[in-house]
Design an enzyme around this catalytic site. Structure first.
Site, PDB file in Angstrom:
ATOM      1  N   ASP A   1      -0.244   5.254  -8.581  1.00 13.05           N
ATOM      2  CA  ASP A   1       0.458   4.220  -8.235  1.00 13.05           C
ATOM      3  C   ASP A   1       2.144   4.780  -8.907  1.00 13.05           C
ATOM      4  O   ASP A   1       2.288   4.912 -10.031  1.00 13.05           O
ATOM      5  CB  ASP A   1       0.213   2.846  -8.866  1.00 13.05           C
TER       6      ASP A   1
ATOM      7  N   THR B   1       5.788   2.342  -3.691  1.00 16.93           N
ATOM      8  CA  THR B   1       6.716   2.711  -4.594  1.00 16.93           C
ATOM      9  C   THR B   1       6.759   4.076  -4.656  1.00 16.93           C
ATOM     10  O   THR B   1       7.556   4.681  -5.055  1.00 16.93           O
ATOM     11  CB  THR B   1       5.989   2.200  -5.988  1.00 16.93           C
ATOM     12  N   THR B   2       5.631   4.821  -4.252  1.00 20.13           N
ATOM     13  CA  THR B   2       5.851   6.265  -4.579  1.00 20.13           C
ATOM     14  C   THR B   2       6.632   6.646  -3.140  1.00 20.13           C
ATOM     15  O   THR B   2       7.635   7.665  -3.279  1.00 20.13           O
ATOM     16  CB  THR B   2       4.517   7.071  -4.138  1.00 20.13           C
TER      17      THR B   2
ATOM     18  N   ASP C   1      -1.498  -4.546  -5.738  1.00 17.84           N
ATOM     19  CA  ASP C   1      -0.597  -3.815  -4.540  1.00 17.84           C
ATOM     20  C   ASP C   1      -1.225  -4.637  -3.105  1.00 17.84           C
ATOM     21  O   ASP C   1      -0.367  -5.196  -2.464  1.00 17.84           O
ATOM     22  CB  ASP C   1      -0.944  -2.445  -4.558  1.00 17.84           C
TER      23      ASP C   1
END
Length: 541
Positions: free
Chosen positions: A73, A106-107, A404
């Site tokens: 994450d 997020t990545t 998520d």
């Protein structure tokens, strides 16, 4: 010891320390400052790039205390990294803002920001001014967002058919540690959101969903409970392990005799005084238990503890009790059961009791660990996801994955438009942006082409992490998209034999993808406008 500075005094006689070496600190200007920013951003971005997609690698991080965290994450990795460079810290905040607002991607947002800055470096080397690059990126982002709206599809929000929502949650969970029970976790996430969603306001109150973890068992033992699970047990081992049709007194006052609010000292000088004190305490305990019984309650949940005598009296009066229940749990139980939190025994009435169909004690393995499960609550829109796992690290990662998935389903409740993942929408936007660059007569066209190339960084990373030849795979998919005019073609990361993400059910929310492009562009624009940086504690060579 060598002198570190000079002591001076201002007009009021206050001492001021003038540090030595202030004139020798390293200071970067212009193109050097930009190169420093871009280098730091690329270092952070390259660290996360290998974690992108279903075949992405996990990162193992060890805290100063020795706690191990294994995750892919992006927000979690960056929050645990010790980043010194100021621009690197901005990327950490970028991932956090994506996580807070959207919960997923997020990545991808950090990889995109790193790619944009990498393209900006090549443009700076060509002699293009940073402001012109920033303006070109702004224009390109606008074109990309408009194209996303064109290729987006509306998803039906039908409470009788939750498969579309489950498919979207499965895409999110595909790259997580829980992907071996992907379908089960996705169903749990969708059921939790549907349990608390307000369909009129198109919003979800996350405070009504509690994710509770317990080490032991396997990931498949994770369950969804319509109610509340608390990590407590009944205060006395002889109390019943199950209470049906529970009428719950929720107390924030302790089971003990009242104490004067002033400082006091009580001297017990004789046996008679001691007996009187003991009788007084017993009488107070009995009064408290009687008040609870008179209200009609058959279960007590107390925020504070109570001693053995009170516990014994509760058992004698057949009144099961739970003690030391924390403030957040107390509030959640009150919301779920429709009860009122009572601060004084005198205020306890039948109207303030909470109601639940069944309260039972869960026990695990051979470790004598117990938890209480409160089900069939009066207000059933409160729910708990009870996560199991072989060790603490697995449980924590499963919680992050579920968070998520919950966020993605919540986003679909807010805005039910979707795009297709696997790099399909990025390639489609890159084609549209590159095409638009040919119509721009000014120097910004170079920045717009650079933006199109940066968008391809995500499908390139997906292909590389899946073991394919990145450039060949992406160029093949890109040419196929152009010839077939099909924006659903992406990288077949799981080797399923088709590049069509619509057939593979690889789905992402439009709101999340728009946020990714917007946030990355805003941050890069801000970084390109910084041309002067003073690094503390570094001396010129």
């Amino acid at each position: 010891m060598p002198s570190v500075g000079t002591l001076a005094f201002d007009e009021f006689g206050r001492p001021v320390l003038i540090l030595k070496g202030q004139d020798t600190k390293k200071r970067l200007f212009g193109i050097e400052a930009h190169k420093s920013h871009i280098l730091a951003s690329k270092a952070v971005s390259d660290t996360l790039k290998t974690s992108l997609g279903p075949r992405g690698m996990d990162k193992c991080m060890v805290s100063p205390d020795g706690d191990i965290t294994i995750t892919n994450d992006g927000a979690t990795i960056l929050s645990m990294m010790d980043v010194d460079h100021e621009i690197g810290k901005l990327l950490v905040q970028l991932a956090k803002s994506q996580d807070d607002e959207i919960g997923d991607g997020t990545t991808g947002v950090v990889v995109l920001a790193g790619a944009l800055l990498e393209q900006a470096e090549a443009l700076l080397d060509k002699g293009i001014h940073p402001i012109r690059i920033a303006d070109g990126y702004e224009l390109a982002a606008k074109i990309a967002l408009e194209h996303l709206d064109k290729i987006a599809e509306s998803y039906p929000l039908d409470l009788k058919n939750l498969d579309p929502l489950i498919n979207t949650a499965m895409t999110t969970l595909g790259s997580k540690i829980v992907n071996r029970c992907q379908r089960q976790m996705a169903e749990i996430a969708v059921n939790a959101i549907m349990c608390v969603a307000d369909m009129e306001r198109l919003d979800v109150n996350f405070e009504l969903i509690k994710v509770q973890g317990k080490v032991g068992g396997k990931l498949e033992d994770t369950t969804f409970v319509k109610g509340v699970v608390i990590d407590k047990t009944f205060s006395h081992p002889q109390m019943p392990k199950e209470v049906k049709n529970a009428k719950i007194a929720i107390l924030t006052c302790p089971f003990e005799p009242p104490k004067p609010k002033t400082k006091h000292k009580l001297d017990v000088t004789s046996v008679e005084d001691y007996k009187k004190l003991r009788e007084y305490e017993k009488q107070k305990f009995e009064e408290m238990v009687k008040m609870v019984k008179d209200s009609g309650a058959n279960l007590v949940i107390c925020q504070w503890g109570f001693d053995d005598e009170a516990n014994h009296l509760l058992l004698q009066n057949e009144l099961p009790a739970v003690r030391w229940v924390g403030g957040p749990e107390i509030e959640l139980i009150a919301i779920a059961t429709g009860g009122r939190i009572v601060p004084r025994f005198q205020e306890l009435t039948a109207e303030k009791l909470g109601h639940a169909g069944i309260i039972r004690e869960l026990s695990f393995g051979t470790t004598s660990e117990h938890m209480l499960c409160i089900e069939e609550c009066k207000k059933s829109n409160t729910c708990t996801i009870f996560v199991r796992g072989g060790n603490k690290m697995v449980v924590e990662e499963a919680k992050r994955a579920l968070h998520d998935a919950l966020c993605v389903v919540r986003n679909l409740v807010r805005d039910n438009r979707i795009v297709y993942g696997g790099g399909a929408c990025e390639i489609s936007c890159a084609v549209a942006v590159a095409k638009a660059a040919n119509t721009i007569p000014t120097i910004e066209q170079y920045a717009i082409r650079g933006f199109a190339d940066a968008l391809e960084a995500i499908p390139l990373a997906l292909a590389e992490n899946s073991g394919y030849s990145p450039i060949k795979t992406v160029s093949d998919v890109k040419s196929q998209q152009i010839t077939e005019n099909n924006p659903y073609l992406g990288i077949d990361c799981l080797n399923r034999g088709t590049a069509d993400m619509k057939i593979q059910n690889v789905i992402e929310t439009l709101i999340g993808k728009r946020q990714q492009i917007s946030l990355a562009t805003q941050l890069v624009r801000m970084i390109l406008k910084i041309d002067d940086i003073r690094l503390p504690g570094e001396e010129e060579e």
